[in-house]
Design an enzyme around this catalytic site. Sequence first.
Site, PDB file in Angstrom:
ATOM      1  CB  THR A   1      22.475 -33.908  24.609  1.00  0.00           C
ATOM      2  OG1 THR A   1      23.318 -32.926  25.017  1.00  0.00           O
ATOM      3  CG2 THR A   1      20.927 -33.013  25.523  1.00  0.00           C
TER       4      THR A   1
ATOM      5  CB  CYS B   1      28.185 -36.020  20.859  1.00  0.00           C
ATOM      6  SG  CYS B   1      27.872 -34.780  19.771  1.00  0.00           S
TER       7      CYS B   1
END
Length: 223
Positions: free
Chosen positions: A74, A188
């Site tokens: 992430t 992202c």
Amino acid sequence: MSWESSIEYERTINELVRDRLGGVASADLLIRSFNFADIEALQESGRWDEAGRVLAEAAANLAAGGAHAIVICTNTMHRLADTVQAAVPIPVIHIADATAAAVKAAGVDVVALLGTRYTMEQDFYVGRLRERHGLTVLVPGEPGRTRVHEVIYGELVRGVINPDSKQAYLDVIGDLLDEGAQGVIAGCTEIELLIGEDDLPVPMFPTARIHAEAAVKFALDDA
């Protein structure tokens, strides 16, 4: 950190290992997957210290289990990369460093960054790209920034792919290209589920794939 993108990490890493080693080779992985609802609650309430303890403990367990490196799947949680690194004797492969290397290899100096509000607004990511790697980073203004963030948490981490949201992202990107961006960082890991390189007139840097490639390179180059 949602499973929607983490399974893409696992898929990509395994495919790259098979390509490198041939036959039925696959990656030797230790995976710690979290309940994303718990992680989101810590993010939303600003309990980053607590989130850091959660990730550091998980990383220490992976290292104890035989991992040779840690990959935090992430962008946003790389806010805690230093905390995780301090907890383990093995390297944490930083997603921003891998992404910056890909951006520079493409000859891009000015790059647009889309991601969660935390990634776009806080210095742990944008500052690292600027200060360590010399990149000029453009982020959306409002209301585009809020729209980008809301699509991630309201749709992408839930597996919802909405054509209207895709167009909204392309509109935001168009504004950043008008400001001089020469490429786009999908900052992202879920964004790659919505837009791809074929959707853009400039290079796109899909951070999940770039990060996975860096992990495989680290694992196999000295193997």
